[in-house]
Design an enzyme around this catalytic site. Sequence first.
Site, PDB file in Angstrom:
ATOM      1  CE  LYS A 172      37.415  33.222  42.121  1.00 32.22           C
ATOM      2  NZ  LYS A 172      37.056  32.166  41.331  1.00 32.22           N
ATOM      3  CD  GLU A 189      31.859  31.192  45.108  1.00 35.90           C
ATOM      4  OE1 GLU A 189      32.682  31.991  44.856  1.00 35.90           O
ATOM      5  OE2 GLU A 189      31.503  30.095  44.361  1.00 35.90           O
ATOM      6  CG  HIS A 249      36.966  34.276  46.717  1.00 38.81           C
ATOM      7  ND1 HIS A 249      36.222  33.636  45.786  1.00 38.81           N
ATOM      8  CD2 HIS A 249      36.222  35.183  46.913  1.00 38.81           C
ATOM      9  CE1 HIS A 249      35.071  34.238  45.411  1.00 38.81           C
ATOM     10  NE2 HIS A 249      35.344  35.352  46.261  1.00 38.81           N
ATOM     11  CG  ASN A 250      36.231  29.939  44.099  1.00 37.01           C
ATOM     12  OD1 ASN A 250      36.444  31.086  44.131  1.00 37.01           O
ATOM     13  ND2 ASN A 250      36.105  29.581  42.900  1.00 37.01           N
TER      14      ASN A 250
END
Length: 468
Positions: A183, A190, A186-187
Amino acid sequence: MQPSDIGLIGLAVMGENLALNMANHGFKVSVYNRTAERTRTLANGRAKGTTIQPTYDLKEFVASLAKPRRIFLMVQAGAPVDSVLAQLRPLLEAGDIVMDGGNSYYKDTERRTKEMEAAGFHYFGVGVSGGEAGALEGPCIMPGGSRAAYPLIEPILTAIAAKVSDGACVAYMGPGGAGHYVKMVHNGCEYAIMQLIAETYDVLRTAYGLGAVALADVFRRWNDGKLNSYLIEITAKVLAFVDPETKQPLVDLILDRAGQKGTGKWTSQDALDLGVTIPNIDAALWGRNISALKDERVHASTVLTGPRLPALPSDQAVLDTIEDALYTGIIISYAQAMAMLRAASHEYSYDLNLSEIARIWKGGCIIRSKLLDPIQAAFKRDPDLANLLVDSEFSGNLNQLQASVRSVVRQGIERGIPLPAFGASLAYFDSYRRAQLPVNLIQAQRDFFGAHTYQRIDRPGTFHTDWE
Ligand code: 6PG
């Protein structure tokens, strides 16, 4: 009373929406929040007529759950998680399961997993992406923890996750902090994609004089093509939004100072620890950090100058080149994120399945995009692919597409438009594709001043030279 299938603690908007999502999928959900008022508001409002069971103290909450108890935490990352765990622990029994669905730092999750497992409980660090809407309609879920206990939570997570053509957007990531690690990256990705989009917006408005309304149209059309993704879709919507009071595009009225909550910074910090290169994510971070110096920038703008060139006319060819450049920058961002996950998987023994990660990222999460289809395929072809850039499908494409990034970066240089993420994309591409880099000179310098030694290309061994 029928015991609940699962309990959820923390009723801020993400927690509330996740509880509703669980209830919508037929699970009975007990909820608890530190301040009872919030629980009451939910119970008397959106939870009315659902299977959501409000509780007002932790004992009542724990007692309402079927055994082994499944508890989902949606509390703020950091100290609040430890505080809730400390309150919960005396109330739990061996075999109970706690999942932390917040953006917790993976090292905290590693520590908590050890503590909880030593006390006889199962603990999962669960990355949840998708914002408020995703939490309600189906997020992407990245759970990490005990493999053996995963079947105890899998049916609920699968039910509530986003669905794509090849399944639910959830998969067991790996042991310990693996879920929160994925995660976090992922960020980071992002951040990089958002920065590339912002730089694209800057080029289009500064070099080509396009306003928000025209830009909304450009992004809307791009979203119908190869750039199809959640972040491009919302960019078009943001650009099209008119402030009801002033009747101006709202984006033009927003202060240019970006916030952040830490996950992007952790990604860069961990990449440094791993010795992995993720310059797009680093660039996104410093892009946000320098944006925070608004007052200094306003002053500097009165002292320092840049090139002043008239806006250029934009035509379809220009827009196509910029679209290609953004597409390429995004590929390179995913490549860096995947290379980082691969390195972390080896270093931390997570045994991550990169193809499966690309698959679950295709739905529910903030970085979902059409591009994740070929990324999934690339890591399926070669699960230990060193870098997406050298995959047979991507390499051919990138050899063609690189010219577009060179053209956009050239524009930035000529016009004084800062393009840290585009520049980083290109430097990464050019560094990675070069068989020869100039660090032979650095090795010589290190040996000169510090006798750090070097290796030679014409014979084996380690050498030191008396340079003077
Ligand atoms: C998501 C988002 C979510 C959160 C970001 C924002 O995947 O749903 O990533 O977790 O919105 O962490 O991060 P910043 O506040 O640091 O931009």
